[in-house]
Design a protein around this motif. Structure first.
Motif, PDB file in Angstrom:
ATOM      1  N   UNK A   1       0.796  -1.142   0.138  1.00  0.00           N
ATOM      2  CA  UNK A   1      -0.015  -0.002   0.039  1.00  0.00           C
ATOM      3  C   UNK A   1       0.892   1.200  -0.054  1.00  0.00           C
ATOM      4  N   UNK A   2       1.933   1.200  -0.815  1.00  0.00           N
ATOM      5  CA  UNK A   2       3.060   2.392  -0.869  1.00  0.00           C
ATOM      6  C   UNK A   2       2.835   3.052  -2.336  1.00  0.00           C
ATOM      7  N   UNK A   3       2.226   2.432  -2.914  1.00  0.00           N
ATOM      8  CA  UNK A   3       2.332   2.925  -4.547  1.00  0.00           C
ATOM      9  C   UNK A   3       0.939   2.831  -5.046  1.00  0.00           C
ATOM     10  N   UNK A   4       0.528   3.786  -5.911  1.00  0.00           N
ATOM     11  CA  UNK A   4      -0.914   4.019  -6.496  1.00  0.00           C
ATOM     12  C   UNK A   4      -0.855   4.960  -7.430  1.00  0.00           C
ATOM     13  N   UNK A   5      -1.715   4.851  -8.453  1.00  0.00           N
ATOM     14  CA  UNK A   5      -2.190   6.168  -9.219  1.00  0.00           C
ATOM     15  C   UNK A   5      -2.619   7.073  -8.305  1.00  0.00           C
ATOM     16  N   UNK A   6      -2.739   8.434  -8.562  1.00  0.00           N
ATOM     17  CA  UNK A   6      -3.192   9.437  -7.723  1.00  0.00           C
ATOM     18  C   UNK A   6      -3.854  10.668  -8.517  1.00  0.00           C
ATOM     19  N   UNK A   7      -4.287  11.690  -8.021  1.00  0.00           N
ATOM     20  CA  UNK A   7      -5.039  12.550  -8.888  1.00  0.00           C
ATOM     21  C   UNK A   7      -4.206  13.220  -9.794  1.00  0.00           C
ATOM     22  N   UNK A   8      -4.665  13.278 -11.206  1.00  0.00           N
ATOM     23  CA  UNK A   8      -3.737  13.598 -12.157  1.00  0.00           C
ATOM     24  C   UNK A   8      -3.070  12.572 -13.212  1.00  0.00           C
ATOM     25  N   UNK A   9      -3.294  11.486 -12.639  1.00  0.00           N
ATOM     26  CA  UNK A   9      -2.839  10.401 -13.458  1.00  0.00           C
ATOM     27  C   UNK A   9      -3.904   9.804 -14.123  1.00  0.00           C
ATOM     28  N   UNK A  10      -5.397  10.207 -13.886  1.00  0.00           N
ATOM     29  CA  UNK A  10      -6.504   9.758 -14.338  1.00  0.00           C
ATOM     30  C   UNK A  10      -6.165   9.960 -16.109  1.00  0.00           C
ATOM     31  N   UNK A  11      -6.982   8.588 -16.645  1.00  0.00           N
ATOM     32  CA  UNK A  11      -6.873   8.601 -18.022  1.00  0.00           C
ATOM     33  C   UNK A  11      -5.650   7.925 -18.702  1.00  0.00           C
ATOM     34  N   UNK A  12      -4.500   7.910 -17.729  1.00  0.00           N
ATOM     35  CA  UNK A  12      -3.279   7.350 -18.324  1.00  0.00           C
ATOM     36  C   UNK A  12      -3.254   5.821 -18.143  1.00  0.00           C
ATOM     37  N   UNK A  13      -2.130   5.323 -18.698  1.00  0.00           N
ATOM     38  CA  UNK A  13      -2.190   3.713 -18.958  1.00  0.00           C
ATOM     39  C   UNK A  13      -1.804   3.041 -17.675  1.00  0.00           C
ATOM     40  N   UNK A  14      -2.365   1.720 -17.747  1.00  0.00           N
ATOM     41  CA  UNK A  14      -1.914   0.684 -16.958  1.00  0.00           C
ATOM     42  C   UNK A  14      -1.313  -0.258 -18.065  1.00  0.00           C
ATOM     43  N   UNK A  15      -0.164  -0.594 -18.236  1.00  0.00           N
ATOM     44  CA  UNK A  15       0.390  -1.263 -19.338  1.00  0.00           C
ATOM     45  C   UNK A  15       0.974  -2.940 -18.718  1.00  0.00           C
ATOM     46  N   UNK A  16       0.453  -3.805 -19.293  1.00  0.00           N
ATOM     47  CA  UNK A  16       1.042  -5.307 -18.850  1.00  0.00           C
ATOM     48  C   UNK A  16       1.725  -5.915 -20.173  1.00  0.00           C
ATOM     49  N   UNK A  17       2.738  -6.771 -19.845  1.00  0.00           N
ATOM     50  CA  UNK A  17       3.302  -7.652 -20.772  1.00  0.00           C
ATOM     51  C   UNK A  17       2.666  -8.842 -21.053  1.00  0.00           C
ATOM     52  N   UNK A  18       2.488  -9.015 -22.632  1.00  0.00           N
ATOM     53  CA  UNK A  18       1.629 -10.338 -22.965  1.00  0.00           C
ATOM     54  C   UNK A  18       2.062 -10.761 -24.338  1.00  0.00           C
ATOM     55  N   UNK A  19       2.550 -12.022 -24.203  1.00  0.00           N
ATOM     56  CA  UNK A  19       3.133 -12.329 -25.639  1.00  0.00           C
ATOM     57  C   UNK A  19       4.290 -11.476 -25.861  1.00  0.00           C
ATOM     58  N   UNK A  20       5.064 -11.024 -24.990  1.00  0.00           N
ATOM     59  CA  UNK A  20       6.290 -10.505 -25.475  1.00  0.00           C
ATOM     60  C   UNK A  20       5.964  -9.046 -25.719  1.00  0.00           C
ATOM     61  N   UNK A  21       4.752  -8.593 -25.746  1.00  0.00           N
ATOM     62  CA  UNK A  21       4.380  -6.979 -26.059  1.00  0.00           C
ATOM     63  C   UNK A  21       3.864  -6.395 -24.827  1.00  0.00           C
ATOM     64  N   UNK A  22       4.067  -5.169 -24.955  1.00  0.00           N
ATOM     65  CA  UNK A  22       3.465  -4.447 -24.047  1.00  0.00           C
ATOM     66  C   UNK A  22       1.968  -3.843 -24.381  1.00  0.00           C
ATOM     67  N   UNK A  23       1.180  -4.393 -23.509  1.00  0.00           N
ATOM     68  CA  UNK A  23      -0.338  -3.954 -23.996  1.00  0.00           C
ATOM     69  C   UNK A  23      -1.097  -3.044 -22.920  1.00  0.00           C
ATOM     70  N   UNK A  24      -2.101  -2.209 -23.576  1.00  0.00           N
ATOM     71  CA  UNK A  24      -2.722  -1.353 -22.855  1.00  0.00           C
ATOM     72  C   UNK A  24      -3.984  -2.197 -22.010  1.00  0.00           C
ATOM     73  N   UNK A  25      -3.735  -2.637 -20.895  1.00  0.00           N
ATOM     74  CA  UNK A  25      -4.877  -3.473 -20.243  1.00  0.00           C
ATOM     75  C   UNK A  25      -5.969  -2.613 -19.491  1.00  0.00           C
ATOM     76  N   UNK A  26      -5.490  -1.436 -18.947  1.00  0.00           N
ATOM     77  CA  UNK A  26      -6.488  -0.456 -18.297  1.00  0.00           C
ATOM     78  C   UNK A  26      -6.222   0.860 -18.539  1.00  0.00           C
ATOM     79  N   UNK A  27      -7.141   1.738 -18.210  1.00  0.00           N
ATOM     80  CA  UNK A  27      -7.275   3.237 -17.933  1.00  0.00           C
ATOM     81  C   UNK A  27      -7.335   3.659 -16.494  1.00  0.00           C
ATOM     82  N   UNK A  28      -6.477   4.432 -16.095  1.00  0.00           N
ATOM     83  CA  UNK A  28      -6.485   4.939 -14.712  1.00  0.00           C
ATOM     84  C   UNK A  28      -7.691   5.595 -14.405  1.00  0.00           C
ATOM     85  N   UNK A  29      -8.706   5.143 -13.544  1.00  0.00           N
ATOM     86  CA  UNK A  29     -10.082   5.675 -13.568  1.00  0.00           C
ATOM     87  C   UNK A  29     -10.382   6.296 -12.189  1.00  0.00           C
ATOM     88  N   UNK A  30     -10.554   5.665 -11.055  1.00  0.00           N
ATOM     89  CA  UNK A  30     -10.814   6.187  -9.693  1.00  0.00           C
ATOM     90  C   UNK A  30     -10.254   5.211  -8.605  1.00  0.00           C
TER      91      UNK A  30
END
Length: 258
Positions: A189-218
């Motif tokens: 519980x030391x790291x998190x998205x915060x105000x101003x990060x909204x809309x930005x990427x959550x990127x995960x590795x899949x099959x050797x590629x970085x993919x946009x798995x989520x959008x920072x929301x709330x």
């Protein structure tokens, strides 16, 4: 930790332009998914009004929020904003929190691919990452919930996907979490998205590629125990994205919500 834009070359910064003094004010993050299109959060555009494209601008290739580097950055006008037609903030949770932004330069061009500016891959529609999967978030958001200012430099952090079952439990967010959302956080519980990060990427590795798995929301504050960041689940919106980008190629409306 601070992060060179080359490590997150799809990161977009969304600015709102003041009608009074024409100053640009940092609003949100976003991700470049096509040379002409950025995906961000619907809540980055004030609810209850149709956002006017002329009130916004997008910059790609940015490392420092208050400094401009003409050689690395690319600036764009906003040609169109397509906010999801079923976006809702009625339950204190943001549902369908996704928007598409069509960009063009003063000369009518889309983004040019460079070391600092690249598109990010979208995930396959059936991708469902397990709890514990490590992913990366990035943005210029506040460093703590109580911070007065946004981060001056682009930062990135590692978070872990939290299983839907855990996130929907009473001690986490309960019924606020639906299938359009998922949670990710830091086990300490030391790291998190915060105000101003909204809309930005959550990127995960899949099959050797970085993919946009989520959008920072709330979320409930930032890095609060049992209240992880909540993200828009990109796999639920691939058809919506494809349809609206295709329609936009032939329709010239300023704002579509359908």
């Amino acid at each position: 930790m601070s992060s060179p834009v080359e490590s997150q070359p799809w990161i977009a910064t969304l600015y709102q332009i003041s009608r009074r003094n024409k100053q640009q004010y940092f609003q949100c993050g976003g991700s470049l998914i096509n040379p002409c299109w950025v995906v961000t959060a619907a809540h980055c555009f004030p609810d209850g009004e149709f956002p006017e494209p002329k009130d916004y601008a997008i910059v790609l290739g940015k490392t420092n929020i208050d400094e401009t580097n003409e050689f690395r950055e690319q600036k764009f006008l906003v040609e169109k904003i397509i906010r999801h037609q079923h976006y809702s903030d009625q339950t204190n949770a943001l549902d369908n929190d996704i928007a598409l932004v069509k960009i063009r330069s003063e000369s009518g061009e889309c983004a040019a691919m460079t070391d600092q500016v690249q598109t990010v891959c979208l995930p396959p529609s059936d991708l469902k990452l397990e709890g514990g999967t490590k992913c990366e978030i990035a943005g210029f958001g506040k460093e703590t919930y109580d911070s007065i200012k946004y981060s001056q430099v682009l930062k990135s952090s590692t978070v872990q996907i939290i299983s839907q079952e855990v996130c929907q439990s009473e001690e986490y967010y309960g019924k606020l979490i639906n299938r359009n959302m998922f949670c990710a956080g830091d086990p300490t519980w030391k790291v998190d998205a915060c105000k101003g990060d909204s809309g930005g990427p959550l990127i995960c590795q899949y099959n050797g590629q970085m993919v946009l798995y989520g959008i920072i929301s709330w979320g409930d504050e930032c890095a609060k125990k049992n209240k992880p960041g909540v993200y828009t689940r990109m796999t639920n919106y691939l058809t919506w994205i494809e349809k609206n980008m295709a329609q936009s190629a032939s329709v010239q409306d300023n704002f579509i919500s359908e």
